[in-house]
Design a protein around this motif. Structure first.
Motif, PDB file in Angstrom:
ATOM      1  N   LEU A   1      47.669  38.339  30.245  1.00  0.00           N
ATOM      2  CA  LEU A   1      48.000  39.168  31.401  1.00  0.00           C
ATOM      3  C   LEU A   1      48.046  40.636  30.998  1.00  0.00           C
ATOM      4  O   LEU A   1      47.506  41.504  31.703  1.00  0.00           O
ATOM      5  CB  LEU A   1      49.339  38.722  31.993  1.00  0.00           C
ATOM      6  N   THR A   2      48.664  40.931  29.871  1.00  0.00           N
ATOM      7  CA  THR A   2      48.731  42.311  29.385  1.00  0.00           C
ATOM      8  C   THR A   2      47.347  42.876  29.140  1.00  0.00           C
ATOM      9  O   THR A   2      47.043  44.018  29.518  1.00  0.00           O
ATOM     10  CB  THR A   2      49.559  42.381  28.088  1.00  0.00           C
ATOM     11  N   GLN A   3      46.472  42.082  28.513  1.00  0.00           N
ATOM     12  CA  GLN A   3      45.102  42.533  28.269  1.00  0.00           C
ATOM     13  C   GLN A   3      44.373  42.822  29.569  1.00  0.00           C
ATOM     14  O   GLN A   3      43.635  43.808  29.687  1.00  0.00           O
ATOM     15  CB  GLN A   3      44.336  41.476  27.479  1.00  0.00           C
ATOM     16  N   ALA A   4      44.551  41.946  30.558  1.00  0.00           N
ATOM     17  CA  ALA A   4      43.887  42.131  31.850  1.00  0.00           C
ATOM     18  C   ALA A   4      44.345  43.421  32.519  1.00  0.00           C
ATOM     19  O   ALA A   4      43.532  44.180  33.060  1.00  0.00           O
ATOM     20  CB  ALA A   4      44.164  40.926  32.756  1.00  0.00           C
ATOM     21  N   ILE A   5      45.648  43.687  32.477  1.00  0.00           N
ATOM     22  CA  ILE A   5      46.176  44.912  33.076  1.00  0.00           C
ATOM     23  C   ILE A   5      45.610  46.137  32.372  1.00  0.00           C
ATOM     24  O   ILE A   5      45.193  47.114  33.012  1.00  0.00           O
ATOM     25  CB  ILE A   5      47.716  44.911  33.021  1.00  0.00           C
ATOM     26  N   ARG A   6      45.576  46.084  31.046  1.00  0.00           N
ATOM     27  CA  ARG A   6      45.046  47.220  30.283  1.00  0.00           C
ATOM     28  C   ARG A   6      43.563  47.450  30.567  1.00  0.00           C
ATOM     29  O   ARG A   6      43.070  48.579  30.471  1.00  0.00           O
ATOM     30  CB  ARG A   6      45.271  46.992  28.790  1.00  0.00           C
ATOM     31  N   ALA A   7      42.845  46.391  30.913  1.00  0.00           N
ATOM     32  CA  ALA A   7      41.416  46.510  31.227  1.00  0.00           C
ATOM     33  C   ALA A   7      41.185  46.995  32.648  1.00  0.00           C
ATOM     34  O   ALA A   7      40.043  47.267  33.024  1.00  0.00           O
ATOM     35  CB  ALA A   7      40.720  45.171  31.024  1.00  0.00           C
ATOM     36  N   GLY A   8      42.259  47.083  33.439  1.00  0.00           N
ATOM     37  CA  GLY A   8      42.122  47.625  34.783  1.00  0.00           C
ATOM     38  C   GLY A   8      42.310  46.640  35.912  1.00  0.00           C
ATOM     39  O   GLY A   8      42.135  47.004  37.085  1.00  0.00           O
ATOM     40  N   ALA A   9      42.648  45.395  35.597  1.00  0.00           N
ATOM     41  CA  ALA A   9      42.867  44.410  36.664  1.00  0.00           C
ATOM     42  C   ALA A   9      44.085  44.787  37.486  1.00  0.00           C
ATOM     43  O   ALA A   9      45.108  45.212  36.951  1.00  0.00           O
ATOM     44  CB  ALA A   9      43.046  43.011  36.071  1.00  0.00           C
ATOM     45  N   ALA A  10      43.977  44.610  38.805  1.00  0.00           N
ATOM     46  CA  ALA A  10      45.098  44.886  39.706  1.00  0.00           C
ATOM     47  C   ALA A  10      45.823  43.605  40.085  1.00  0.00           C
ATOM     48  O   ALA A  10      46.845  43.653  40.772  1.00  0.00           O
ATOM     49  CB  ALA A  10      44.605  45.595  40.960  1.00  0.00           C
ATOM     50  N   GLY A  11      45.277  42.469  39.652  1.00  0.00           N
ATOM     51  CA  GLY A  11      45.907  41.202  39.983  1.00  0.00           C
ATOM     52  C   GLY A  11      45.566  40.137  38.970  1.00  0.00           C
ATOM     53  O   GLY A  11      44.572  40.241  38.231  1.00  0.00           O
ATOM     54  N   TYR A  12      46.413  39.108  38.931  1.00  0.00           N
ATOM     55  CA  TYR A  12      46.220  37.999  37.993  1.00  0.00           C
ATOM     56  C   TYR A  12      46.798  36.763  38.662  1.00  0.00           C
ATOM     57  O   TYR A  12      47.984  36.726  39.000  1.00  0.00           O
ATOM     58  CB  TYR A  12      46.963  38.296  36.694  1.00  0.00           C
TER      59      TYR A  12
END
Length: 208
Positions: free
Chosen positions: A90-101
């Motif tokens: 989840l942290t990686q996704a947020i850092r990559a720019g994801a707005a949702g998970y």
């Protein structure tokens, strides 16, 4: 109308989300892709509001694709669709720019409201893992996400098909000690199978 595209290497996911959209008056399924290159071409062609992006495509992490999408198409909201309820990912996704998970075991009937909330609020994170991430960040604000060298050694041997006895012999520890380390990693990283530990370490680029 919320226009969304899907990037996933499983056709059943494409079909399921397309069928979901057909039952909602305010959702439009504009297309699907299975690879990063096809995903970028699809975005150029369709310009969706939301991109539903599988965290893994053909065994590889899609966080780099997420970052590329955000860089090239800043108006596209990326919703990561993952089988792994893990705070590191989840942290990686947020850092990559994801707005949702959102987790893949989410009931399909809830997906329309998740997409609406994502567009309305600008973000949506599955509460089952978002709370864990918040608690972890508060409890360990400077602690890096990582495996110990011993844990990585165990994961590398698991990836080669070794059992607890084989791993114990290779590392000069007892099978019970190996089992303890594996169980500890399961609890800490929110996974339930050894293969998931291997995939997690690969996603974090910790395996050769």
């Amino acid at each position: 109308m919320i226009r969304f595209a899907v990037v996933d290497d499983h056709m059943i996911v494409h079909d399921g989300l397309q069928a979901m959209a057909s039952r909602a008056d305010d959702l439009e399924f504009v297309g699907a892709a299975e690879t990063p290159d096809d995903a970028l071409a699809l975005l150029e062609e369709t310009r969706p509001d939301v991109l539903v992006l599988d965290l893994r495509l053909n065994g590889e992490s899609s966080t780099e694709l997420c970052a590329t999408v955000r860089r090239r198409h800043p108006d596209v909201i990326v919703l990561v669709f993952s089988a792994y309820g893990n705070t590191e990912l989840l942290t990686q996704a947020i850092r990559a720019g994801a707005a949702g998970y959102v987790l893949k075991d989410t009931n399909t009937g809830r997906m329309p409201e998740i997409l609406r909330e994502l567009v309305r609020a600008g973000s949506y994170f599955d509460p089952r893992i978002a709370g864990s991430l918040l608690l972890t960040s508060i409890s360990n604000p400077s602690e890096p996400v990582s495996f110990s060298e011993r844990e990585l050694a165990i994961i590398r041997l698991i990836a080669r098909g070794a059992n607890n006895h084989d791993i114990g012999e290779a590392l000069n520890v007892s099978p019970h000690t190996v089992k303890f380390h594996v169980s500890t990693m399961f609890k800490r990283h929110g996974v339930h199978r050894r293969a998931e530990l291997v995939r997690l370490a690969m996603d974090l680029q910790l395996l050769d």
